[in-house]
Design a protein around this motif. Sequence first.
Motif, PDB file in Angstrom:
ATOM      1  N   GLN B 282       0.810  -1.220   0.000  1.00  0.00           N
ATOM      2  CA  GLN B 282       0.000   0.000   0.000  1.00  0.00           C
ATOM      3  C   GLN B 282       0.845   1.274   0.000  1.00  0.00           C
ATOM      4  OE1 GLN B 282      -1.815  -1.348   3.570  1.00  0.00           O
ATOM      5  NE2 GLN B 282      -1.176   0.451   4.701  1.00  0.00           N
ATOM      6  N   GLU B 283       2.115   1.169   0.470  1.00  0.00           N
ATOM      7  CA  GLU B 283       2.937   2.368   0.549  1.00  0.00           C
ATOM      8  C   GLU B 283       3.351   2.889  -0.821  1.00  0.00           C
ATOM      9  OE1 GLU B 283       6.032   2.324   3.693  1.00  0.00           O
ATOM     10  OE2 GLU B 283       4.935   0.568   4.381  1.00  0.00           O
ATOM     11  N   TYR B 284       3.286   2.004  -1.823  1.00  0.00           N
ATOM     12  CA  TYR B 284       3.545   2.466  -3.184  1.00  0.00           C
ATOM     13  C   TYR B 284       2.559   3.567  -3.573  1.00  0.00           C
ATOM     14  CZ  TYR B 284       6.769  -1.200  -4.809  1.00  0.00           C
ATOM     15  OH  TYR B 284       7.842  -2.001  -5.035  1.00  0.00           O
ATOM     16  N   PHE B 285       1.340   3.432  -3.069  1.00  0.00           N
ATOM     17  CA  PHE B 285       0.273   4.341  -3.498  1.00  0.00           C
ATOM     18  C   PHE B 285       0.098   5.523  -2.553  1.00  0.00           C
ATOM     19  CE2 PHE B 285      -0.951   0.004  -4.835  1.00  0.00           C
ATOM     20  CZ  PHE B 285      -0.741   0.190  -6.192  1.00  0.00           C
ATOM     21  N   GLN B 286       0.850   5.526  -1.453  1.00  0.00           N
ATOM     22  CA  GLN B 286       0.699   6.615  -0.501  1.00  0.00           C
ATOM     23  C   GLN B 286       1.703   7.710  -0.805  1.00  0.00           C
ATOM     24  OE1 GLN B 286       1.315   4.396   3.063  1.00  0.00           O
ATOM     25  NE2 GLN B 286      -0.827   3.801   3.230  1.00  0.00           N
ATOM     26  N   SER B 287       1.252   8.934  -0.618  1.00  0.00           N
ATOM     27  CA  SER B 287       2.163  10.064  -0.762  1.00  0.00           C
ATOM     28  C   SER B 287       1.999  10.912   0.485  1.00  0.00           C
ATOM     29  CB  SER B 287       1.790  10.852  -2.013  1.00  0.00           C
ATOM     30  OG  SER B 287       2.156  12.188  -1.844  1.00  0.00           O
ATOM     31  N   ASN B 288       3.074  11.576   0.903  1.00  0.00           N
ATOM     32  CA  ASN B 288       2.948  12.336   2.146  1.00  0.00           C
ATOM     33  C   ASN B 288       1.913  13.428   2.017  1.00  0.00           C
ATOM     34  OD1 ASN B 288       4.550  13.590   0.299  1.00  0.00           O
ATOM     35  ND2 ASN B 288       5.842  14.592   1.803  1.00  0.00           N
ATOM     36  N   GLU B 289       1.718  13.911   0.788  1.00  0.00           N
ATOM     37  CA  GLU B 289       0.765  14.994   0.607  1.00  0.00           C
ATOM     38  C   GLU B 289      -0.663  14.537   0.906  1.00  0.00           C
ATOM     39  OE1 GLU B 289       1.616  16.859  -3.056  1.00  0.00           O
ATOM     40  OE2 GLU B 289       0.188  18.447  -2.679  1.00  0.00           O
ATOM     41  N   ASP B 290      -0.912  13.241   0.743  1.00  0.00           N
ATOM     42  CA  ASP B 290      -2.242  12.709   1.062  1.00  0.00           C
ATOM     43  C   ASP B 290      -2.675  13.115   2.458  1.00  0.00           C
ATOM     44  OD1 ASP B 290      -2.194  11.477  -1.314  1.00  0.00           O
ATOM     45  OD2 ASP B 290      -1.982   9.437  -0.551  1.00  0.00           O
ATOM     46  N   TYR B 291      -1.709  13.147   3.369  1.00  0.00           N
ATOM     47  CA  TYR B 291      -2.059  13.353   4.769  1.00  0.00           C
ATOM     48  C   TYR B 291      -2.147  14.824   5.122  1.00  0.00           C
ATOM     49  CZ  TYR B 291      -0.919   8.477   4.744  1.00  0.00           C
ATOM     50  OH  TYR B 291      -0.916   7.162   4.435  1.00  0.00           O
ATOM     51  N   TYR B 292      -1.705  15.693   4.227  1.00  0.00           N
ATOM     52  CA  TYR B 292      -1.744  17.123   4.521  1.00  0.00           C
ATOM     53  C   TYR B 292      -2.938  17.787   3.859  1.00  0.00           C
ATOM     54  CZ  TYR B 292       3.105  15.893   5.445  1.00  0.00           C
ATOM     55  OH  TYR B 292       4.236  15.270   5.891  1.00  0.00           O
ATOM     56  N   SER B 293      -3.360  17.257   2.707  1.00  0.00           N
ATOM     57  CA  SER B 293      -4.520  17.858   2.058  1.00  0.00           C
ATOM     58  C   SER B 293      -5.772  17.111   2.517  1.00  0.00           C
ATOM     59  CB  SER B 293      -4.368  17.793   0.543  1.00  0.00           C
ATOM     60  OG  SER B 293      -3.998  16.501   0.165  1.00  0.00           O
ATOM     61  N   ASP B 294      -6.937  17.645   2.150  1.00  0.00           N
ATOM     62  CA  ASP B 294      -8.159  17.071   2.727  1.00  0.00           C
ATOM     63  C   ASP B 294      -8.405  15.658   2.206  1.00  0.00           C
ATOM     64  OD1 ASP B 294     -10.907  17.681   0.702  1.00  0.00           O
ATOM     65  OD2 ASP B 294      -8.865  18.223   0.149  1.00  0.00           O
ATOM     66  N   PHE B 295      -9.136  14.900   2.998  1.00  0.00           N
ATOM     67  CA  PHE B 295      -9.182  13.459   2.748  1.00  0.00           C
ATOM     68  C   PHE B 295      -9.916  13.096   1.474  1.00  0.00           C
ATOM     69  CE2 PHE B 295     -13.075  14.219   5.040  1.00  0.00           C
ATOM     70  CZ  PHE B 295     -13.969  13.302   4.530  1.00  0.00           C
ATOM     71  N   ILE B 296     -10.844  13.961   1.025  1.00  0.00           N
ATOM     72  CA  ILE B 296     -11.573  13.629  -0.210  1.00  0.00           C
ATOM     73  C   ILE B 296     -10.622  13.695  -1.394  1.00  0.00           C
ATOM     74  CG2 ILE B 296     -13.431  14.374  -1.742  1.00  0.00           C
ATOM     75  CD1 ILE B 296     -14.857  15.389   0.772  1.00  0.00           C
ATOM     76  N   PHE B 297      -9.904  14.826  -1.465  1.00  0.00           N
ATOM     77  CA  PHE B 297      -8.939  14.993  -2.555  1.00  0.00           C
ATOM     78  C   PHE B 297      -7.873  13.894  -2.495  1.00  0.00           C
ATOM     79  CE2 PHE B 297      -5.146  17.347  -4.271  1.00  0.00           C
ATOM     80  CZ  PHE B 297      -5.599  17.342  -5.579  1.00  0.00           C
ATOM     81  N   ALA B 298      -7.421  13.625  -1.257  1.00  0.00           N
ATOM     82  CA  ALA B 298      -6.376  12.613  -1.095  1.00  0.00           C
ATOM     83  C   ALA B 298      -6.881  11.247  -1.541  1.00  0.00           C
ATOM     84  CB  ALA B 298      -5.930  12.566   0.361  1.00  0.00           C
ATOM     85  N   GLY B 458       8.476 -10.118   8.096  1.00  0.00           N
ATOM     86  CA  GLY B 458       7.441 -10.836   8.835  1.00  0.00           C
ATOM     87  C   GLY B 458       6.036 -10.285   8.667  1.00  0.00           C
ATOM     88  N   ILE B 459       5.902  -9.098   8.067  1.00  0.00           N
ATOM     89  CA  ILE B 459       4.573  -8.520   7.883  1.00  0.00           C
ATOM     90  C   ILE B 459       4.088  -8.893   6.480  1.00  0.00           C
ATOM     91  CG2 ILE B 459       3.226  -6.406   7.903  1.00  0.00           C
ATOM     92  CD1 ILE B 459       4.539  -6.916  10.527  1.00  0.00           C
ATOM     93  N   PRO B 460       2.851  -9.435   6.361  1.00  0.00           N
ATOM     94  CA  PRO B 460       2.347  -9.773   5.028  1.00  0.00           C
ATOM     95  C   PRO B 460       2.344  -8.543   4.128  1.00  0.00           C
ATOM     96  CG  PRO B 460       0.895 -10.635   6.717  1.00  0.00           C
ATOM     97  CD  PRO B 460       1.923  -9.812   7.416  1.00  0.00           C
ATOM     98  N   TYR B 461       2.837  -8.730   2.912  1.00  0.00           N
ATOM     99  CA  TYR B 461       3.048  -7.602   2.011  1.00  0.00           C
ATOM    100  C   TYR B 461       1.737  -6.933   1.609  1.00  0.00           C
ATOM    101  CZ  TYR B 461       5.614  -5.132  -1.670  1.00  0.00           C
ATOM    102  OH  TYR B 461       6.210  -4.186  -2.446  1.00  0.00           O
ATOM    103  N   MET B 462       0.688  -7.742   1.441  1.00  0.00           N
ATOM    104  CA  MET B 462      -0.590  -7.193   1.002  1.00  0.00           C
ATOM    105  C   MET B 462      -1.506  -6.956   2.191  1.00  0.00           C
ATOM    106  SD  MET B 462      -0.625  -6.808  -2.277  1.00  0.00           S
ATOM    107  CE  MET B 462      -2.130  -7.130  -3.190  1.00  0.00           C
ATOM    108  N   LEU B 463      -0.941  -6.682   3.339  1.00  0.00           N
ATOM    109  CA  LEU B 463      -1.708  -6.469   4.564  1.00  0.00           C
ATOM    110  C   LEU B 463      -2.881  -5.525   4.296  1.00  0.00           C
ATOM    111  CD1 LEU B 463      -1.559  -7.042   7.652  1.00  0.00           C
ATOM    112  CD2 LEU B 463      -0.433  -4.854   7.866  1.00  0.00           C
ATOM    113  N   ASP B 464      -4.036  -5.885   4.783  1.00  0.00           N
ATOM    114  CA  ASP B 464      -5.250  -5.054   4.737  1.00  0.00           C
ATOM    115  C   ASP B 464      -5.952  -5.058   3.374  1.00  0.00           C
ATOM    116  OD1 ASP B 464      -4.830  -4.439   7.299  1.00  0.00           O
ATOM    117  OD2 ASP B 464      -4.014  -2.440   6.943  1.00  0.00           O
ATOM    118  N   TYR B 465      -5.343  -5.571   2.336  1.00  0.00           N
ATOM    119  CA  TYR B 465      -6.037  -5.545   1.050  1.00  0.00           C
ATOM    120  C   TYR B 465      -7.131  -6.610   0.988  1.00  0.00           C
ATOM    121  CZ  TYR B 465      -3.282  -2.087  -1.342  1.00  0.00           C
ATOM    122  OH  TYR B 465      -2.723  -0.909  -1.726  1.00  0.00           O
TER     123      TYR B 465
END
Lengths: 384, 510
Positions: B282-298, B458-465
Amino acid sequence: MRRADRFLLAFTIFVMVSLLTGCWNYREIESVSIVAGAAIDKENDEYRITLETIDIQAGKEANLKSEIFEAKGKTVFDAIRNVIQISGRRLYWAHSKIVIISQEIAEEDIWKPLDFFLRDGEPRINTNVIISKEKTAKAIYETEKSMETIKSLEIYEGITNQTSLLKAPNIELYNFVNDLAAKGKSAIFPVIGVVTNNNKKKFQISGTAVFKKNKLVGFLDDEETKLLHYILDRAKGGLLVGKEISKKDEGIALEVFEYGTTTKIKPEPKDDELSMKMDVYITAAIAENGERKALITQEEINRFRKEVEEAIEENIKALIEKVQVEYGSDIFGFGSAVKADIPKTWKSVENEWDEIFRLLDVKVKVHLKIANKAKVSQPIKIGD
Amino acid sequence: MLFGKKNKKEADKLEVNKKYLKKSLEYNIKSFKNIFNNDETLFVRRFKMPTMEQLECCIVFIEGMIDVDVVNRNIIQPILKNKFSMEYEPLEALQNHVITSHKIEKATEMDPLIEGILIGNTVLMLEGISEALIITTKGFKFRDIAEPPSEKVIRGPREGFTEAFMTNLTLLRRKIRTPKLKFKFLTLGTQTNTKICICYLEGIANEKILAEVEKRIGNIDIDGILDSGYIEELIHDSPLSPFKTIGSSERPDVVASRLLEGRIAVVTDGSPNVLTIPFLMQEYFQSNEDYYSDFIFASINRILRILGFLITISVTGVYVALTTYHQEIFPTPLVLSIGAAREGVPFPTVLEAIILLFIFEVLREASVRMPDAIGQTMSIVGALVLGQAAIDAKLFSAPMVVIVALSGITALIVPRFKGAIIVVRLLLLFASAFLGLYGFVFGILLILIHLFGIRSFGIPYMLDYNSLNFQDFKDTMIRAPWWYMRLRPKFIAKSNNQRQSNKKGGGRKS
């Protein structure tokens, strides 16, 4: 699992996946001849197929040209394969839109030529099949082309645009197959003919071909076809005009809406007698009032509505009677309505349904709702 | 063989360890010069105290690694100008009363002295004393803190890590001001002696992962570490997978946020890329800006990125499968226009796709490597010659160029994937060319099996998907609003999951 075992397993799966897949049908898109439509005739115990393929001509601007091939064969598939002799390319049927079948074949047995189109993998089950009223089906492809360069596409458009005309039913192959296989319902197809328009020979789609089992028994004309749409609950628009809505043949036209227009058929068993009750709900707007008929007060509108309802009821009754007497073919699906509603009764009448249908009493009730009068609320008063 | 090598190395170490300072200054200077034989950056400056002529001093340092001002003003000047008589022990006196430096260490062995000199400190020795002072005088030039060009944002802090080790740690410390933020130092690389720092938040980070990280890093035995990439490749899971299992970022805010989620950061001296462990899909798709701008846009952006990824890996494969196996799936006008475009093209569709993808990758790589001055030439050659002219010359069909361009552009939405996209795209292309959509589906299955099979520390790579619980969904396909993200990601932060207090609407009120 050992490493070698694992590798062997993966290899086996790969080989099976790639080899056990059935048809290998890799083909480049430009290497096939795309069939747009076909006409099937019978000539001296042989089928003659006339194909229209789409010939793509590359260039700065792609040109689509139609090309006609003709071949004969013992069966339809045989004839189709024989086309390769002339065309050189393999035929590709998945984009074929229409199949025209001559009256002669339809009267003999329509299923013989159609079986290929249902069985083979390429042709679609929603191909439009049309019965040619002319001597041959090929004659349709000999008419002149208008805007579009591919005649089959032109005819296909004509069929699909019937929704606002209702003068020919838009029956696709699977509708026909369903009706043919169903008990208590007979099948229909649209009809195509050739007319002279502006000194040019043109095709004209009009009317219905009525089948009994797999044989053509007769035709219905434009007006009857329109009413047939209401009975079959296939009316999704179209006009009601002239004699259809009044005995006096006034110049008033009603435009029918898709929503609020529906038909319900219910069998009514009474003692030993079986009769059908048909409720036709029509929602329409006044589209033309050239007569300048006063339609302002509720009373006037109600009177007009009654007139129209009675006229349509009578016309529908006349159509049902004609089919009962002349063709004896239950194209309205009364039998299947009985089967669905009262299956016990159906079991007892199933075998003699042909006879029962001919004498079936049908009560028709039309419920018309006039939704609006379009942009003009009052009739125009003509001054000096 | 291996055994012998190790023995020799240990012997080397012992030899150095054996060396202690002698009382003779002359001898000490000589031994330094012997060690730094043929290295003319080593600088030795000798001088005498005005009050004690007989006590000769000497400082040793490497030119360029020290701050000249500091050495002049805080070491040489106080010593030359001091007026104290030798009541005290001279080295103690210098350390406690004369030299104005924040960090002075004493040493008697050669080993720490050499190390000190190598990292830019100054060694002060006195005649007749077998001890020396290591005075911190590091002062070499490094790049200013600037926004990393590879991770630009519109909103959010604009500072990025540099090549300077301590500066990087400072940047992290400035984000998280708590004594619970721990920095564990290690030295890696038998030749480069690169400093490594393992950062984590005590009480939040999972000790098991931390122990595993330390164990794997401890096992590294290499001559040099020039970038954190070395470490990444040496310790990550599934070494042959095209997908990354260790994250990296040039931004302190990104690393800080990952530390807060219980991840572990590895800072490497000389590298602006800080590793974060573990790393999930999931971190491939995350950008730090996601967390600074509003959640709808993010959330919209995040869905776009996921779609972009799906399109870029599959569009060429699907196109080839459809045009060569399943022409019936297109609307008739589309099949005709594709057919018209294909008319006269000499290559089969698959080959066309492969050649065009190859050309695209060449253009991409060239545009990264070439000097800016010839950038224009390349865009003209790329766009006009390869694009337009190739279609006009009927070498390629126009729809294929569109498809490959689409595939290339959408890959740029998720630039972190890099090689993974190219490998997966080609795999799907071959599978589709071989078996049509059937093969495409098999390719997708293969990738999914792989992705669900691998783990990062040790953490499943696709955790939460594959979870149906909405709390797990909050940071994968969408970015849930901050007041909803009360918990840290499970598994990663094991011991302390609570992120916000459970007070109702606490987050929203403030």
